[in-house]
Each structure stands twice: as structure tokens, then as C-alpha cells.
Design an enzyme around this catalytic site. Structure first.
Site, mmCIF file in Angstrom:
data_model
loop_
_atom_site.group_PDB
_atom_site.id
_atom_site.type_symbol
_atom_site.label_atom_id
_atom_site.label_comp_id
_atom_site.label_asym_id
_atom_site.label_seq_id
_atom_site.Cartn_x
_atom_site.Cartn_y
_atom_site.Cartn_z
ATOM 1 N N TYR A 1 -9.883 -15.792 -4.792
ATOM 2 C CA TYR A 1 -10.030 -17.036 -3.264
ATOM 3 C C TYR A 1 -11.734 -17.830 -3.303
ATOM 4 O O TYR A 1 -12.510 -16.675 -2.865
ATOM 5 C CB TYR A 1 -10.392 -15.098 -2.405
ATOM 6 C CG TYR A 1 -8.890 -14.485 -2.069
ATOM 7 C CD1 TYR A 1 -8.197 -14.599 -1.298
ATOM 8 C CD2 TYR A 1 -9.142 -12.862 -2.909
ATOM 9 C CE1 TYR A 1 -6.968 -14.334 -0.584
ATOM 10 C CE2 TYR A 1 -7.636 -12.462 -2.223
ATOM 11 C CZ TYR A 1 -6.889 -13.294 -1.707
ATOM 12 O OH TYR A 1 -5.796 -12.214 -1.223
ATOM 13 N N GLU B 1 -3.408 -11.491 -6.258
ATOM 14 C CA GLU B 1 -3.573 -12.077 -5.095
ATOM 15 C C GLU B 1 -3.977 -13.163 -4.989
ATOM 16 O O GLU B 1 -5.212 -13.092 -5.470
ATOM 17 C CB GLU B 1 -4.525 -11.262 -5.209
ATOM 18 C CG GLU B 1 -4.143 -9.692 -3.540
ATOM 19 C CD GLU B 1 -5.381 -8.639 -2.192
ATOM 20 O OE1 GLU B 1 -6.186 -9.725 -2.344
ATOM 21 O OE2 GLU B 1 -5.407 -7.926 -2.973
ATOM 22 N N ASN C 1 -7.216 -0.578 -4.738
ATOM 23 C CA ASN C 1 -7.456 -1.720 -4.574
ATOM 24 C C ASN C 1 -8.582 -2.272 -4.655
ATOM 25 O O ASN C 1 -9.646 -1.703 -3.943
ATOM 26 C CB ASN C 1 -7.006 -2.330 -2.907
ATOM 27 C CG ASN C 1 -7.068 -4.039 -2.851
ATOM 28 O OD1 ASN C 1 -6.442 -5.221 -3.124
ATOM 29 N ND2 ASN C 1 -6.821 -3.981 -1.796
ATOM 30 N N GLU C 2 -9.002 -3.221 -5.625
ATOM 31 C CA GLU C 2 -9.999 -3.847 -5.826
ATOM 32 C C GLU C 2 -11.444 -3.540 -5.734
ATOM 33 O O GLU C 2 -11.975 -3.799 -4.819
ATOM 34 C CB GLU C 2 -10.716 -5.296 -4.348
ATOM 35 C CG GLU C 2 -9.464 -6.226 -4.319
ATOM 36 C CD GLU C 2 -9.524 -7.395 -2.984
ATOM 37 O OE1 GLU C 2 -9.136 -8.917 -3.029
ATOM 38 O OE2 GLU C 2 -10.209 -6.821 -2.284
ATOM 39 N N TRP D 1 0.808 -1.334 -0.041
ATOM 40 C CA TRP D 1 0.331 0.252 -0.085
ATOM 41 C C TRP D 1 0.887 1.069 0.465
ATOM 42 O O TRP D 1 1.891 1.350 0.907
ATOM 43 C CB TRP D 1 -1.145 0.071 1.358
ATOM 44 C CG TRP D 1 -2.122 -0.802 1.714
ATOM 45 C CD1 TRP D 1 -2.930 -1.189 2.885
ATOM 46 C CD2 TRP D 1 -2.056 -1.894 0.738
ATOM 47 N NE1 TRP D 1 -3.823 -2.047 2.504
ATOM 48 C CE2 TRP D 1 -3.172 -2.928 0.951
ATOM 49 C CE3 TRP D 1 -2.328 -2.735 -0.575
ATOM 50 C CZ2 TRP D 1 -4.474 -3.348 0.444
ATOM 51 C CZ3 TRP D 1 -3.239 -3.224 -1.376
ATOM 52 C CH2 TRP D 1 -4.144 -4.125 -0.640
ATOM 53 N N TRP E 1 -1.020 -13.561 -1.241
ATOM 54 C CA TRP E 1 -1.837 -13.139 0.054
ATOM 55 C C TRP E 1 -1.268 -13.903 1.908
ATOM 56 O O TRP E 1 -2.604 -14.558 1.294
ATOM 57 C CB TRP E 1 -2.965 -12.125 0.092
ATOM 58 C CG TRP E 1 -2.998 -11.398 0.893
ATOM 59 C CD1 TRP E 1 -3.986 -11.478 2.345
ATOM 60 C CD2 TRP E 1 -3.559 -9.771 1.221
ATOM 61 N NE1 TRP E 1 -4.696 -10.707 2.502
ATOM 62 C CE2 TRP E 1 -4.139 -9.272 2.378
ATOM 63 C CE3 TRP E 1 -3.181 -9.040 -0.090
ATOM 64 C CZ2 TRP E 1 -4.262 -8.397 2.387
ATOM 65 C CZ3 TRP E 1 -3.413 -8.059 0.263
ATOM 66 C CH2 TRP E 1 -3.453 -7.923 1.586
#
Length: 407
Positions: free
Chosen positions: A284, A324, A208-209, A95, A366
Site C-alpha cells: 500500500y 493484499e 490479519n496484519e 475473514w 484488495w
């Protein structure tokens, strides 16, 4: 894990020695590329550095700036970057934001905490010394470290009537806050080099996302990506730009490839924006298809990767990174052996694509954490010193990926 790695047994000792020596020389060449000012580029469906194909392996460590901003914790950041170099990893994602709240980077729009900026300076300088590239993300979609929610609240504090957090993508006020975020033009007080001129930075990540549940048509995010990718490129034409997408498809094509829902993004349309240099996905299945069996979740992941690798090559004609992936210790049926098997499956898909000249050129799991960060755990953390089997899996992939890069 430290500076050690598992040696993969080969037929003769001579072959082992030659393989290790070759991998070390390849990583030394990549380190020299960073040190000598070689910016990473996208060329068709490949990354290049100094005109040579570049493939990556590494991990996420979102907390590096935060820890490096405290002299008492700075060794955690330096130690993890040293582990990356010892593994012969090439890329770390982290980040470059912390908006509002406790120990922020950005206290309020355009007002910065110099201690936190010095932490980011340190991370970039330490990565450069070790021949590592960094992906730096500029804001969070989620509430952690402020995110779009904090930007919207800042606008409300100034008297603007914003309805939802998704107005971050629509409001001229929050868009200007984003453009004013001074990371790109920061001059590193350790190296003396402006971030926008530093080849240590592999790419800027817009957010991010990103998700925009209030507009599942994708039009809101498409407009925001087009505007912000172009803006970042106008300030910093040296570096690549990627969006930060998880990979969810939208109205343009392949919505049926999603895990049963859409999130307001469009993997195809978003990544076709000219100022976006490469595509990203996250993986994920333990979250996205949580009701499925472990075998079904792995099957979903295989198809998720295959679909995006194919579309990146055939439709986008841009490189792809898996930025990720992970398997949570809080998932049903979790074991370290199951996590290792999942990592190997992802790595095999990445390696097969890279070896065959496909679009996928790397993967970042991740996430890595340092010892003493127990209060930061999210279930996905890997403390390499305490996870030898997982560290061995990562080291093996680093060696394979290094072997694809010409010396």
C-alpha cells in the site's frame, strides 16, 4: 463483469481458440483438484497441488461470511465467488472471525452465533463447488470485527489486568481464548466435512496484519507466532499456515527496506518459524509513502516486491504470496486508469517471478465488493460489474497464471 472476460488478441483466430480452451481446461483441472480432496502444499519455494506446481490469482472479499449469514444477502457472496470462477481466479482471502459487537461469530470466548457459522459454511461450500481455494484469517490486528482489542477486553471483563491491546500477544488468557476459537474443528453443516479436513481451505492465516508497537524489537510477536503456528499445526496438520504479515522487516535484517518505520514484526525471523509454510506481503504505497509522488510510490512498490521475492527464495526458501495490494480512490491523483496501471505493474512482477521459477506464486488485490454494498466502501473496492477495465486486467492475469500450471 459476470461470466464474460476480455479476449486478448493473438495473431490468429486458431491461436485464440486454443489459448482459451487451454485456460478453461487448466481451471477445470484445478477445480477437480479441490473437489477430489487435493490439499495445497508448500514444497521449497513452490506451491503444489497433487504434486503439480500451483500458481494463483484472485482477490480479497473479507465480508463473505457476514453477508452469507443473512439469507437476504447470501446472493452477494455467491455472486462474487461465481465471478471469481468466471474470471478463472483460483484463490480468495476472507475473514473467519467476527468477535463481539453486532452480529458476531464469537459472542464471547467460546460462545458462537450459529447463524454466522452457517454463513462461513456456505462460503466454503460455494467455493468448493466452483473450484476455488480460500485463505481463512482467524483474527484481526485492527479493531474491525473485534480484533485483538476485543480479546483483551474479554480478559479485562474476567478481571485480568491487561494494559494495552498488544497484551493480546503476551497474556496467557488471551492466548488461550485464541486457541479455543473453534473454527478449525467446525464441521460444515452443508458439506459434512470438518474445516480441518477440507481441501477447499488453502491455508489458515494466524492474524490479519499483526503489529506490536509496544515491542519494536520483534520478540513479542516472534514468540506469539512460534506458539500459535505450532498450535494450529497440532490441531490441523493438513493445511498450510501463514502469519498474515504486511512484510515489514525487523531486527534480523533489511530494516532499511521499510517505508521509514517498523511495526514490531520481522519478515525474516517470523517466516523462518518451522510451522509457517509460506510468506506474505501487502503493498500500500499510497498509505505507507503517502507524501511521495505517484511515480515514487510505484517505484517503492516495485522494490518492495523485488526485495521480498529475493529474500523468500534465498533466505526463507519458502513461497511468497502478495495477499493484499490496492490503490485507493481517495488517494491524491487517483483515476481508474492509474489503478489499472498499478494492478498491471504488480501482476507483471508476480507473473515474471512465477514464470521464472521464483518464490512469488500469486497476488490477491484488495478488494472485491458486490453491488449494493456502498456503505462498506473503503476506497479500494472494485465492483467488477462496474469496473470493466479493471476486470479486464484481472482476467488477463488469471489467464497468464493459468497458463503456467501443467494440465
Amino acid at each position: 463483469m459476470g461470466s464474460k472476460r476480455r479476449v486478448i488478441l493473438l495473431p490468429t483466430l486458431g491461436v485464440v481458440v486454443l489459448a482459451i480452451a487451454a485456460a478453461v481446461l487448466l481451471h477445470a483441472g484445478e477445480a477437480a483438484d479441490v473437489a477430489n480432496g487435493q490439499f495445497a502444499r508448500a514444497s521449497g519455494t513452490r506451491f503444489t497441488v497433487g504434486g503439480r506446481p500451483f500458481y494463483s490469482n484472485g482477490f480479497n472479499a473479507y465480508w463473505l461470511m457476514y453477508m452469507a449469514s443473512d439469507p437476504g444477502d447470501r446472493s452477494k457472496a455467491a455472486g462474487v465467488l461465481q465471478q471469481a470462477a468466471s474470471l478463472r481466479a483460483t484463490l480468495v482471502r476472507t475473514w473467519a472471525f467476527s468477535d463481539g459487537g453486532y452480529r458476531p461469530l464469537q459472542k464471547s470466548p467460546g460462545v458462537y452465533n450459529e447463524d454466522m457459522f452457517m454463513g462461513l459454511d456456505f462460503v466454503i461450500a460455494e467455493a468448493k463447488k466452483r473450484g476455488l481455494y480460500l485463505i481463512l484469517s482467524l483474527v484481526n490486528n485492527w479493531d474491525g470485527f473485534g480484533g485483538k482489542k476485543q480479546y483483551v477486553q474479554w480478559a479485562r471483563d474476567q478481571g485480568h489486568n491487561l494494559g494495552s491491546d498488544d497484551d493480546f500477544f503476551r497474556s496467557d488468557v488471551t492466548k488461550q481464548f485464541y486457541k479455543n476459537h473453534a473454527v478449525l474443528t467446525r464441521v460444515n453443516k452443508i458439506t459434512g466435512v470438518a474445516y480441518k479436513d477440507d481441501p477447499t481451505i488453502f491455508a489458515w492465516e494466524l492474524i490479519n496484519e499483526p503489529r506490536c508497537q509496544s515491542d519494536l524489537s520483534g520478540k513479542t510477536l516472534q514468540a506469539w507466532v512460534t506458539e500459535m503456528a505450532g498450535y494450529v499445526k497440532s490441531v490441523d496438520p493438513n493445511h498450510m499456515v501463514e502469519i498474515g504479515l504486511e512484510g515489514f522487516y525487523g531486527e534480523s535484517m533489511h530494516k532499511n527496506f521499510n517505508p521509514g518505520y517498523t511495526v514490531g514484526t520481522d519478515f525474516i525471523a517470523n517466516n523462518l518459524v518451522p510451522a509457517v509454510d509460506f510468506a506474505t506481503i501487502h503493498s500500500y504505497p499510497d498509505q505507507w509513502v503517502s507524501g511521495a509522488s505517484s511515480d515514487e510510490q510505484v517505484a517503492f512498490m516495485r522494490k518492495w516486491m523485488a526485495d521480498h521475492i529475493r529474500d523468500s527464495a534465498a533466505v526463507l526458501r519458502k513461497p511468497l504470496l502478495v495477499t493484499e495490494f490496492g490503490w485507493s480512490a481517495r488517494s491524491n491523483g487517483y483515476t481508474v486508469a492509474a489503478r489499472d496501471a498499478y494492478f498491471r505493474t504488480v501482476y507483471d512482477a508476480v507473473y515474471a517471478s512465477a514464470r521464472e521459477g521464483g518464490a512469488c506464486a500469486g497476488g490477491l488485490f484488495w478488494q472485491v465488493m458486490a453491488p449494493g454494498m456502498e456503505s462498506w466502501t473503503d476506497g479500494y473496492e472494485v465492483v467488477l460489474e462496474r469496473s470493466k477495465s479493471t476486470a479486464d486486467v484481472v482476467a488477463h492475469q488469471c489467464a497468464r497464471i493459468a497458463g503456467l500450471s501443467p494440465a
